[in-house]
Design an enzyme around this catalytic site. Sequence first.
Site, PDB file in Angstrom:
ATOM      1  N   GLY A  15       0.828  -1.203   0.000  1.00  0.00           N
ATOM      2  CA  GLY A  15       0.000   0.000   0.000  1.00  0.00           C
ATOM      3  C   GLY A  15       0.863   1.255   0.000  1.00  0.00           C
ATOM      4  CE  LYS A  83      -5.748  -7.001  -5.919  1.00  0.00           C
ATOM      5  NZ  LYS A  83      -7.013  -6.857  -6.672  1.00  0.00           N
ATOM      6  N   GLY A 124       6.169  -2.819   3.399  1.00  0.00           N
ATOM      7  CA  GLY A 124       5.727  -3.362   4.666  1.00  0.00           C
ATOM      8  C   GLY A 124       6.175  -4.791   4.850  1.00  0.00           C
ATOM      9  CG  ASP A 149      -1.564  -0.735   8.360  1.00  0.00           C
ATOM     10  OD1 ASP A 149      -2.380   0.197   8.238  1.00  0.00           O
ATOM     11  OD2 ASP A 149      -1.472  -1.673   7.542  1.00  0.00           O
TER      12      ASP A 149
END
Length: 369
Positions: A15, A83, A124, A149
């Site tokens: 992301g 993806k 991440g 996050d």
Amino acid sequence: MTSPIRRIAINTGGGDAPGLNAVIRATVLAAANRGWECYGIRDGFNGILCPERYPEGGVFRLTPDKVRGIAHLGGTILGTTNKGNPLHFPLTLPDGSIRETDRSDDILAYFAKEGLDALVAVGGDGSLTIANALHRKGLRVVGVPKTIDNDLDKTFTTFGFDTAVAFATDCLDRLHSTAESHQRVMVVEVMGRYAGWIALHAGISGGAHGILLPEIPFDIEKVAAKVRGRDKIGRMYSIVVVAEGASPLEGGRQVAEAAGIGHAERLGGIGERVAKALAERTGKDARVVVLGHLLRGGSPTSFDRLAALRFGAAAVRALDDGMSGVMVSLAFPNVDYVSLEEVAGRMKAVPMDSDTLQTARDLGICLGD
């Protein structure tokens, strides 16, 4: 003895997060100041693995001119994807079916063919797991932790988190006035996946009356009791922040889309579920606000911008010092390095002995337990 570095590549995966462009800028400038060339890989590793998608080139030279004035911009000039995992790359067969295949060797072959000596991998937990796999196969790799996050282990914080919390807090500030005017319950769903850092920090900062975290399965009746208790003392509105990965004592997480080939499950919908349950139990009008991708966008805060610039420069210093298989880490107040092995596949949840969590309890915020 490792060969000297002349050309490096950088990619951004997973992301997007505010601060990615600052990392790119710092990496390019730090490399240029050492006489190295820097190249950007488009959309994670898709620029290498799917070159047909990029008529202008899936990998391109990043000069200091190309990164001028981008540190304050949100998003990433390289593009990103969640993806395109090269370890489980989706391959469409002639019959239309899809299967996963490991294409990590294709990446190593590309680096060798193009004379690229090292990779700065920004991402991440998923991206850094890929980076660690490439390192174990012999590629020189330094990882940079990125996620709004804040769920990456072995670093005090990740860039993007402070920006997300600041925006969520501003939204909560705005919701207080409209919720109080209409005597409503406002349920605010925020990102965070399986960790409650954004919900906890924004909820406390924004004066929420309830905060529901993935780390603490919640009893909805206790949240409803908090709302009713506020009504009894004349505080006729309530704000409840819900992390997207939160789940009730009975029942699992709210999944918007199940995991499939090439992508993880997508969470979403818990805010609506909580709002409906609170309306039923309290008789009050309950509305839900889903902040979603608004938390990912926009200009990074000064904290995130500086952290990202420090991380990019530190990644190049690590390569210059002969390091590989490490992640840049913020060991406050300094930058440090930790092994990718210690980070790959691990998640940093909110600890139950966190003083921040205890602060929420001391302030009388309902955590649903």
